[in-house]
Design a protein around this motif. Sequence first.
Motif, mmCIF file in Angstrom:
data_model
loop_
_atom_site.group_PDB
_atom_site.id
_atom_site.type_symbol
_atom_site.label_atom_id
_atom_site.label_comp_id
_atom_site.label_asym_id
_atom_site.label_seq_id
_atom_site.Cartn_x
_atom_site.Cartn_y
_atom_site.Cartn_z
ATOM 1 N N THR A 26 10.909 -64.475 -25.414
ATOM 2 C CA THR A 26 10.311 -65.296 -24.888
ATOM 3 C C THR A 26 10.988 -64.204 -23.640
ATOM 4 O O THR A 26 9.686 -63.845 -23.008
ATOM 5 C CB THR A 26 11.448 -66.202 -23.484
ATOM 6 N N GLU A 27 11.380 -63.180 -24.109
ATOM 7 C CA GLU A 27 11.408 -61.584 -23.022
ATOM 8 C C GLU A 27 10.815 -60.529 -23.855
ATOM 9 O O GLU A 27 8.811 -60.268 -23.116
ATOM 10 C CB GLU A 27 13.312 -61.144 -23.633
ATOM 11 N N PRO A 72 13.467 -56.575 -20.187
ATOM 12 C CA PRO A 72 14.292 -56.969 -21.137
ATOM 13 C C PRO A 72 15.999 -56.441 -20.426
ATOM 14 O O PRO A 72 16.896 -56.862 -21.350
ATOM 15 C CB PRO A 72 13.805 -57.529 -22.056
ATOM 16 N N ARG A 75 19.591 -57.994 -19.824
ATOM 17 C CA ARG A 75 20.478 -58.741 -21.118
ATOM 18 C C ARG A 75 20.177 -57.646 -22.299
ATOM 19 O O ARG A 75 21.360 -58.619 -22.989
ATOM 20 C CB ARG A 75 19.792 -59.515 -21.371
ATOM 21 N N THR A 111 10.177 -54.666 -27.546
ATOM 22 C CA THR A 111 9.606 -54.371 -26.243
ATOM 23 C C THR A 111 7.913 -53.179 -26.007
ATOM 24 O O THR A 111 7.139 -53.721 -26.201
ATOM 25 C CB THR A 111 10.118 -54.349 -24.514
#
Length: 225
Positions: A26-27, A72, A75, A111
């Motif tokens: 999801t991130e 992100p 986290r 990412t």
Amino acid sequence: MNRPRPARAFLALLARDLRLALRHPTETLAAVMFFVLVAALFPFGVGPAPEILARLAPGALLASALLAALLPLDRLFGADAEDGSLDLLLLSGLPRAGIALAKALAHWITTGLPLIAATPIACAMLNLPVTAWGAALAALALATAFLSLLGTAGAALTLGARRGGLLLPLLVLPLAIPAVIFGAAAIEAAGAGLSPSPFLLLLGAGLSLALPLAPIAAGAALGEG
């Protein structure tokens, strides 16, 4: 009890974080969608004139990609701190700087690389000349790696702080300004038919400086935590 060697522990931590990212994508998807949507908003905000879009494209690409990569980061250590995994990592025998470097590399793979893969879509939306797409990919690769290192240090420093998610961008974004400047300049130079190499080399120099310093700073912050 024998502890794993640092290199083995580093690879094990990296593989663990990559597996977790694959199980919960999801991130990553949110970061990519944010990047593409911000790039799509520019034609609505400044108008569809190709020359205006092409002029704004270098800065818009870098700024939107770095903002997306920030999503992100809060986290990065927070999830491990919540479930107690961070305490185990600190006792694993892997130096704290090594833990931070593994986290930064995992963040860039999960990412940064997807953002680079989505860059041609953003380039097309912003009417960036095709001749500058290669420079855009190189600039975003270096800039996102730079941000992953800075962001890891920032995430460690704000770990446990109240409203740490709000403090993190305020801490990291000012330090990322050189990456935006040099990355945008490289893309602009390529679009004008000039060599982007000087600006990419400056970006690489910034990355080389952050590579040893950011994990050390993050490790020191984890030790204080």
